[in-house]
Structure formats: C-alpha cells, structure tokens
Design an enzyme around this catalytic site. Sequence first.
Site, short mmCIF file in Angstrom:
data_model
loop_
_atom_site.label_atom_id
_atom_site.label_comp_id
_atom_site.label_asym_id
_atom_site.label_seq_id
_atom_site.Cartn_x
_atom_site.Cartn_y
_atom_site.Cartn_z
N LYS A 184 0.82 -1.30 -0.15
CA LYS A 184 0.00 -0.15 0.05
C LYS A 184 0.76 1.22 0.14
CE LYS A 184 -4.33 -1.52 -0.03
NZ LYS A 184 -5.32 -1.24 -0.99
N ASP A 212 -0.17 -0.35 -4.71
CA ASP A 212 -1.49 0.32 -4.76
C ASP A 212 -1.75 1.65 -4.13
OD1 ASP A 212 -4.45 0.81 -4.74
OD2 ASP A 212 -4.68 -0.87 -3.70
N GLU A 238 -1.97 -0.06 -9.06
CA GLU A 238 -3.56 0.00 -9.02
C GLU A 238 -3.75 1.49 -8.65
OE1 GLU A 238 -5.73 -2.73 -6.51
OE2 GLU A 238 -4.12 -4.11 -6.42
N ASP A 263 -8.93 0.42 -10.67
CA ASP A 263 -9.43 -0.20 -9.51
C ASP A 263 -10.68 0.63 -9.19
OD1 ASP A 263 -10.63 -1.28 -7.18
OD2 ASP A 263 -8.72 -1.33 -5.83
N LYS A 287 -13.86 -6.18 -8.19
CA LYS A 287 -14.24 -6.48 -6.95
C LYS A 287 -15.92 -6.56 -6.77
CE LYS A 287 -10.54 -3.66 -4.66
NZ LYS A 287 -10.21 -2.74 -3.84
#
Length: 388
Positions: A184, A212, A238, A263, A287
């Site tokens: 992250k 991401d 991402e 995303d 997702k």
Amino acid sequence: MRSIPNSIGEGSRKRALFLCGMPLLVRFELFALRIPLKAPFITSLGALHEVESVILRATAEDGSVGWGECNPFWPINGETQETGLAVGKHLANALIGLEAGAIEDAHAVMDRLIFGNSSIKSAFDIALHDIAAQQAGLPLYRFLGGSANRALITDYTVSLGTPDKMAADALSIIRNGYQVVKVKLGGAPEEDIRRVSAIREAIGESVPLSIDANQGWTPQQAIVVLNALGESNIQHCEEPIPRWQFMELRKVREASPIPIMADESCCDHRDAERLIALGACQRFNIKLGKSGGLHKARKIIALAEQAGLEVQIGGFLESRLAWTAAAHLALTSDAVRYCDMDTPLMFASDPVQAGVAYREGGIITVPESIGLGARMDTKGLVPVAEVG
C-alpha cells in the site's frame, strides 16, 4: 416449463435448468457482522480496525438457501453497514416472488429501484447465484462455465506505514511462504519510493511486488514514482490517481514502465468500456462489491477478454463467504491472472463454515460442493431485517 434437448452435454444441461423455471424467492434475512482485525489495515484512504459487513440469507419456496455477503467500503462505494441494511430491506421486498434463477431480472429490479448501492446489491447477487447453482447441481464456478484448470494464488498486503515497519512486515510475509507481496502506497512520492526501497532491501529482488496507491498521487507524482520504481520487479500499480481523473490515466500509462491497473475507476462494465475506449490501462481489478456482484463482474471479464486486458480479482474486507464467490469467479476466465484475496487472514475470528481454504504459499482451494459451498455460522447473530 421448457424442455431441454437430450443432445446437449450434462454440464450444459444442468446450467440450462435455471432458464426453465426455478423456485420463487420467499424470504430474506439480513444480519450485521462485526469482527475485529488482528492489526489495523491502513491505506491512503484511512485505517480500519474492524470488519462491518452485511450477511444475507435468501430462501426459496422449495427450502433452498443461498448465502451472500458484502463489506461496504465508505470511501469507494459510498455505502456503510447501516445503509446496506436499510437499502437491503427495500431490495428484499422488491425481489420477493421472483424466480431464484432470474439473476438478470433481479439486477434490473434492483437497479430500477435504486441507483448505485453496488455493495448491498452484490450480496443479493451472490445469494441468488448460490441457489441457482444448487438447483443446477453444480459448483458455482462450473455453473458459471468455469473450470478448475489452474491454481489460485493470493498475494498478501503490507499496510501503509513507515519504511522500516513496511519492510519488516514484508519480510514476515515472505517468511510465511507467500509468493507475492502487495504494498500500500499513496503518500508523499519521496516517502513511497523509500518504502519500496526498504522492502526490496529486506526481501531481495526476486519476489514480485504489486503496489496500490488508492488514488493517492497526482498524475505527475504518479509518473515520477512509477519511473523511479521501474526496475523494482513490480507487477502493476493499482489506481495511481484520483478516480475522477480517469481522463488522465492514459497519460500515466504511457509514461509508466509499470502496468496500470484500474480499480476505483472501474466499478462496473460501463466503466470498463470507457477505460478500454480511452486506452487508459492494461489491467482491471474486479471487486464484487464494486460491480454489484457476479453478474456484472462477468461482463467486465468479457470486455477484458475482447480487449486483451488482464484481470485481478480483488475485494474489500469480506469474510471467506464472499471471497468464496470471488474465487469461483476467478476460475471462469484465463484473463484472470492475479488474485488479491488475503483479507480473511487478517480477521481475529472466522465465522464461515466450509468455503475457500488458504494453503501454504498463498494457494486457495475452491469447494467442489454444489452451489457456493460456503455458509455463515449465525450463532449469536440476530437478523436486523426479515422480509417474507
């Protein structure tokens, strides 16, 4: 009821059953699930300390039961557990009396009733798919036309923190046998570069990373960071920039040595069409809580296949219940090349019975039982809403 020709294959014959009349939906129960996390899950969007999900149990007139779940994620889909429960009651009232296998009709009903609310809609979508696959006598992935032709391997995520803390966490992940580390980012560019450098110093260069930013950079910052990390064995990045700047995403893609994965800017198939037309990215992160469930997620996959894009199946902080649905989806297309399915491993407890299992090396096994193959232990859970 329409007849099914005897000449078709058994698998296709079973899948066709849902087109020939199925039991009606007669009851829905909505539960509020709260579970602490072992440690805070930190991204550029904030820190989470517990899971707040909505569990759905759908019952058909023949007694068939389907399970669904969503984990509303405020900054991305604009939903909360409270809104999910409230809107879910309205959706349940609208779906009572519908055939359990009429999934496209169910989406039409839900979308006509209320705009957005993709998270809670995904719980209904999963539950209806569960019943439909049971009626067909097939595991969900086979009902969807998939096959168990490859292993599913999840990454494991390092939360946003100091470079030293993130490096130590990444080393622990590797020592626990995971084959890919997700990192992250989305803070100050110079600090993000130091974070990845510290991780690489700790774990070496051979283990692939994915990064991401969760929309944390400006387009120019993204270009700077991605070029600085171009030799760091990174699979993809991402959502590097804010979702509303999707018109700038192609510029970032063209300037980046690292593939770009959409995303937050790719929620449903309409978003996917737009991003493909723009040439904005090389990959999609799908997702269920963004797309509204399996039905629309499969439309994104079909578009990715046509455009030659690769797909990751990801999610929010769902339990193994919803992740079982996501894993079934991952087996439906060879375009699905990446799995980001680690969040149940962060839970302090696990209330799910059966479902996907996590093996050494991040390998995920998908149940071969009919339907979804997962259900929730509702001991201690009281329905917040009951319809039917």
